[in-house]
Design an enzyme around this catalytic site. Structure first.
Site, short mmCIF file in Angstrom:
data_model
loop_
_atom_site.label_atom_id
_atom_site.label_comp_id
_atom_site.label_asym_id
_atom_site.label_seq_id
_atom_site.Cartn_x
_atom_site.Cartn_y
_atom_site.Cartn_z
N GLU A 9 0.81 -7.13 -10.19
CA GLU A 9 1.82 -6.85 -11.20
C GLU A 9 1.30 -7.15 -12.60
O GLU A 9 1.48 -6.37 -13.54
CB GLU A 9 3.08 -7.67 -10.92
CG GLU A 9 4.24 -7.39 -11.85
CD GLU A 9 5.49 -8.11 -11.42
OE1 GLU A 9 6.49 -8.03 -12.15
OE2 GLU A 9 5.49 -8.76 -10.34
N ASP B 41 0.86 -1.19 0.00
CA ASP B 41 0.00 0.00 0.00
C ASP B 41 0.89 1.24 0.00
O ASP B 41 1.73 1.40 0.88
CB ASP B 41 -0.88 -0.02 1.25
CG ASP B 41 -1.99 1.03 1.21
OD1 ASP B 41 -1.77 2.11 0.62
OD2 ASP B 41 -3.06 0.77 1.78
#
Length: 212
Positions: A194, A118
């Protein structure tokens, strides 16, 4: 990203103590006993749905892995992957990374992975970033001498902050990549985030930071 609540997750996690470690503080200093084979211990903080850590465990059977994730509705998906793959060299912990020293003894961990953490973009929340100096101190306490942090993110601001934080703490920076997927780095195993971000054309940043 908001995750769908799975009210059955806690019960399922409790059904698989061979994979999800209950009362992990009881194993402080003795994690090697939890695996079939003795080997280096690598941990991923913020395992999410487990794509990265299960991929690493499959690719490196002589290394033992622990995935750490606070949200039970997320880590239960990682558990499902492990059950399907029947991987003996991976365990999960449903705990808060801020309490790592409660679970790992000094010098017990060989490497830490931080993947798509985060970013906490507001300046007043900088202390919550997993690359902030207070977390780096925690990592230093549980890592072996010259232990490493391997860090990946798609967030340029977090990457720049992290490089500065690593440097100011005195870590050595290696293999810094400003565009991982267009670099010569080999053996990259993607996380769910990703893959999603790279499909959108986002650049992926990566570096390795080593304690002296």
């Amino acid at each position: 990203m908001r995750q769908r609540n799975k009210p059955w997750a806690k019960e399922k996690l409790a059904e698989y103590p061979q994979y999800v470690i209950q009362s992990p503080e009881k194993h402080l200093g003795n994690w090697h006993e939890m695996f079939d084979k003795t080997g280096p211990l690598h941990i991923e903080i913020g395992t999410g749905k487990g794509r990265f850590i299960t991929g690493m465990a499959k690719a490196n059977p002589t290394i033992n892995y622990i995935g750490i994730e606070l949200q039970d509705s997320v880590i239960v998906t990682a558990l499902e992957k492990i059950i399907e793959e029947e991987l003996p060299n991976i365990k999960l912990m449903n705990v808060n990374a801020a309490d790592l020293q409660t679970y790992f003894a000094s010098g017990e961990v060989d490497r830490i992975y931080l993947n798509f953490s985060d970013p906490w973009p507001k300046a007043r929340h900088a202390k919550r970033r997993l690359t902030y100096k207070t977390f780096l101190k925690i990592y230093e306490n549980i890592l072996v001498d010259k232990g490493e942090i391997h860090f990946k993110t798609d967030n340029q601001g977090l990457f720049e902050f992290s490089l500065m934080s690593f440097s100011e703490y005195g870590l050595l920076l290696n293999d810094v990549s400003l565009d991982l997927h267009n670099s010569h780095f080999e053996g990259n195993i993607m996380t769910e985030y990703e893959e999603k971000f790279s499909r959108k054309g986002n650049r992926i940043y990566r570096c390795e930071a080593q304690y002296k």
